[in-house]
Design a protein around this motif. Structure first.
Motif, PDB file in Angstrom:
ATOM      1  N   PRO A 294       0.817  -1.227   0.000  1.00 32.56           N
ATOM      2  CA  PRO A 294       0.000   0.000   0.000  1.00 32.56           C
ATOM      3  C   PRO A 294       0.851   1.277   0.000  1.00 32.56           C
ATOM      4  N   ALA A 295       1.947   1.272   0.783  1.00 31.29           N
ATOM      5  CA  ALA A 295       2.818   2.451   0.803  1.00 31.29           C
ATOM      6  C   ALA A 295       3.480   2.660  -0.553  1.00 31.29           C
ATOM      7  N   TYR A 296       3.830   1.563  -1.213  1.00 28.51           N
ATOM      8  CA  TYR A 296       4.472   1.661  -2.523  1.00 28.51           C
ATOM      9  C   TYR A 296       3.514   2.253  -3.550  1.00 28.51           C
ATOM     10  N   ILE A 297       2.260   1.838  -3.487  1.00 28.07           N
ATOM     11  CA  ILE A 297       1.256   2.382  -4.407  1.00 28.07           C
ATOM     12  C   ILE A 297       1.078   3.879  -4.169  1.00 28.07           C
ATOM     13  N   ARG A 298       1.073   4.284  -2.889  1.00 26.52           N
ATOM     14  CA  ARG A 298       0.955   5.719  -2.582  1.00 26.52           C
ATOM     15  C   ARG A 298       2.165   6.492  -3.106  1.00 26.52           C
ATOM     16  N   GLN A 299       3.360   5.922  -2.951  1.00 30.75           N
ATOM     17  CA  GLN A 299       4.556   6.585  -3.467  1.00 30.75           C
ATOM     18  C   GLN A 299       4.494   6.724  -4.991  1.00 30.75           C
ATOM     19  N   LEU A 300       4.020   5.680  -5.631  1.00 26.17           N
ATOM     20  CA  LEU A 300       3.927   5.710  -7.095  1.00 26.17           C
ATOM     21  C   LEU A 300       2.919   6.763  -7.540  1.00 26.17           C
ATOM     22  N   TRP A 301       1.798   6.850  -6.852  1.00 24.17           N
ATOM     23  CA  TRP A 301       0.797   7.863  -7.181  1.00 24.17           C
ATOM     24  C   TRP A 301       1.365   9.274  -6.956  1.00 24.17           C
ATOM     25  N   GLY A 302       2.188   9.418  -5.932  1.00 30.28           N
ATOM     26  CA  GLY A 302       2.808  10.712  -5.677  1.00 30.28           C
ATOM     27  C   GLY A 302       3.792  11.133  -6.758  1.00 30.28           C
ATOM     28  N   ARG A 303       4.273  10.166  -7.544  1.00 26.39           N
ATOM     29  CA  ARG A 303       5.207  10.466  -8.639  1.00 26.39           C
ATOM     30  C   ARG A 303       4.492  10.523  -9.994  1.00 26.39           C
ATOM     31  N   ARG A 304       3.180  10.665  -9.995  1.00 26.44           N
ATOM     32  CA  ARG A 304       2.422  10.607 -11.261  1.00 26.44           C
ATOM     33  C   ARG A 304       2.825  11.725 -12.223  1.00 26.44           C
ATOM     34  N   HIS A 305       3.164  12.894 -11.687  1.00 32.16           N
ATOM     35  CA  HIS A 305       3.559  13.995 -12.568  1.00 32.16           C
ATOM     36  C   HIS A 305       4.928  13.706 -13.199  1.00 32.16           C
ATOM     37  N   PHE A 306       5.821  13.111 -12.414  1.00 32.31           N
ATOM     38  CA  PHE A 306       7.114  12.716 -12.967  1.00 32.31           C
ATOM     39  C   PHE A 306       6.934  11.656 -14.056  1.00 32.31           C
ATOM     40  N   ILE A 307       6.048  10.687 -13.814  1.00 34.85           N
ATOM     41  CA  ILE A 307       5.818   9.613 -14.789  1.00 34.85           C
ATOM     42  C   ILE A 307       5.316  10.198 -16.105  1.00 34.85           C
ATOM     43  N   ALA A 308       4.351  11.108 -16.030  1.00 34.99           N
ATOM     44  CA  ALA A 308       3.805  11.713 -17.250  1.00 34.99           C
ATOM     45  C   ALA A 308       4.865  12.541 -17.977  1.00 34.99           C
ATOM     46  N   ALA A 309       5.647  13.328 -17.214  1.00 29.52           N
ATOM     47  CA  ALA A 309       6.684  14.164 -17.837  1.00 29.52           C
ATOM     48  C   ALA A 309       7.790  13.311 -18.443  1.00 29.52           C
ATOM     49  N   PHE A 310       8.162  12.234 -17.762  1.00 38.31           N
ATOM     50  CA  PHE A 310       9.218  11.352 -18.257  1.00 38.31           C
ATOM     51  C   PHE A 310       8.773  10.664 -19.554  1.00 38.31           C
ATOM     52  N   ALA A 311       7.513  10.214 -19.589  1.00 36.52           N
ATOM     53  CA  ALA A 311       6.995   9.565 -20.794  1.00 36.52           C
ATOM     54  C   ALA A 311       6.965  10.533 -21.973  1.00 36.52           C
ATOM     55  N   THR A 312       6.506  11.744 -21.730  1.00 34.11           N
ATOM     56  CA  THR A 312       6.432  12.739 -22.808  1.00 34.11           C
ATOM     57  C   THR A 312       7.826  13.115 -23.304  1.00 34.11           C
ATOM     58  N   ALA A 313       8.779  13.267 -22.380  1.00 34.21           N
ATOM     59  CA  ALA A 313      10.149  13.610 -22.784  1.00 34.21           C
ATOM     60  C   ALA A 313      10.768  12.500 -23.620  1.00 34.21           C
ATOM     61  N   LYS A 314      10.542  11.242 -23.221  1.00 33.70           N
ATOM     62  CA  LYS A 314      11.056  10.108 -23.993  1.00 33.70           C
ATOM     63  C   LYS A 314      10.448  10.070 -25.391  1.00 33.70           C
ATOM     64  N   LEU A 315       9.146  10.338 -25.468  1.00 30.83           N
ATOM     65  CA  LEU A 315       8.470  10.322 -26.761  1.00 30.83           C
ATOM     66  C   LEU A 315       9.009  11.421 -27.671  1.00 30.83           C
ATOM     67  N   THR A 316       9.219  12.605 -27.109  1.00 30.93           N
ATOM     68  CA  THR A 316       9.723  13.726 -27.892  1.00 30.93           C
ATOM     69  C   THR A 316      11.145  13.484 -28.379  1.00 30.93           C
ATOM     70  N   ALA A 317      11.956  12.869 -27.512  1.00 31.31           N
ATOM     71  CA  ALA A 317      13.357  12.658 -27.858  1.00 31.31           C
ATOM     72  C   ALA A 317      13.592  11.456 -28.763  1.00 31.31           C
ATOM     73  N   GLN A 318      12.569  10.612 -28.915  1.00 32.21           N
ATOM     74  CA  GLN A 318      12.754   9.351 -29.631  1.00 32.21           C
ATOM     75  C   GLN A 318      13.253   9.558 -31.058  1.00 32.21           C
ATOM     76  N   TYR A 319      12.682  10.524 -31.761  1.00 37.49           N
ATOM     77  CA  TYR A 319      13.067  10.782 -33.150  1.00 37.49           C
ATOM     78  C   TYR A 319      13.657  12.178 -33.317  1.00 37.49           C
TER      79      TYR A 319
END
Length: 312
Positions: free
Chosen positions: A46-71
């Protein structure tokens, strides 16, 4: 006569202080009493799930940055997000549709094929990205403390974002071949949502496996290629399995394998000529079961090795 100077006396060492001896259980109790925890210890689920939810903005930003940098190094840039699956579909059309004549008896073969290629690419790319989730970001893993599941989840989200670009091209192709919007198109939303959960779970499982055994990443393309050929991407499993040429057990395994289910559910939603009769019984229930099983099992499997990532 040379005089010898006596060396100054060595100062006496201070008396050693007695250090109290603690049993392991007493040390743990003492650390807990003062709020100390083991560095890098795995948190509770349960604590791990809460930590992961707390990093949701990082997850979204990291995914978008990877997508932009891919090509970013390619002259056509983000156009390759659409061109890559289209070129794959074109190659498969000439090899399988024309040379091997798998289009025989399949209505609307081009929409059928392109839909299969785009949906399959979503799963294959998510799993391939999972093999690099830890090893490809080892500096980040060793430098910062954060829930490591953020990495495979972000990479799976990146593939979902790329799929959304591809769906724009798929829509144009469907319209060009006479497949116009209808209410059943809305069914593609739950089908893709279930597929995204399934992909994320498998990606997390693969991420843990390759973090421990990097050689698995070299085997993954061969496994994915075999899986693709057995999932009806380029031909109709319904036509292939007609008659008694294939044992019943093999037929059931092919029809209910998750990649084939997600592909065929999306075809059912988007293509007029692909009817409910071409789906295996309980297709939606089995697809939901695959998504729930792999999503939960993959997450728990990854979490159990949380403290080992980046070590060694």
């Amino acid at each position: 006569m040379v005089s010898q100077t006596a060396a100054p006396p060595t100062p006496a060492s201070p008396p050693a202080q007695d250090v109290p001896a603690y049993a392991p259980g007493e040390l743990a109790a003492l650390a807990a009493r003062h709020g100390l925890t083991v560095s890098g210890a795995r948190p509770t689920l349960p604590a791990y799930i809460r930590q992961l939810w707390g990093r949701r903005h990082f997850i979204a930003a990291f995914a978008t940055a990877k997508l932009t940098a891919q090509y970013s190094q390619a002259k056509l840039g983000q156009i390759w997000q659409i061109m890559t699956p289209l070129l794959n579909a074109t190659v498969y059309y000439f090899i399988f549709g024309v040379l091997m004549n798998t289009k025989h008896g399949v209505e609307d073969f081009v929409p059928f094929l392109v839909t299969g290629v785009f949906i399959w690419t979503f799963t294959a790319s998510s799993i391939t990205a999972g093999t690099r989730a830890i090893s490809g970001n080892i500096g980040l893993v060793r430098a910062l403390h954060f829930p490591r599941a953020s990495l495979p989840v972000a990479l799976a989200l990146q593939q979902l974002q790329q799929l959304l670009f591809s769906l724009g091209a798929l829509t144009v192709i469907l319209l060009a071949f006479g497949q116009y919007p209808r209410p059943s198109w809305l069914l593609a939303v739950p089908a893709l949502a279930l597929q995204a959960v399934f992909n994320t779970g498998v990606s997390m499982a693969v991420a843990r496996l390759t973090a421990k055994t990097p050689d698995i990443a070299q085997l993954t393309p061969f496994v994915l290629r075999t899986w693709m050929y057995s999932s009806g991407v380029m031909w109709s499993l319904d036509h292939l399995l007609k008659g008694d040429r294939v044992p019943h057990t093999v037929m059931v395994a092919l029809e209910y394998n998750p990649a084939a289910l997600f592909i065929n559910l999306t075809r059912y939603a988007l293509i007029d000529s692909y009817t409910w009769a071409q789906l295996p019984p309980y297709a939606w229930a089995v697809a939901a079961g695959w998504a729930l099983l792999c999503g939960v099992a993959g997450f728990v499997y990854f979490w159990k090795a949380e403290e080992t990532y980046g070590r060694g």
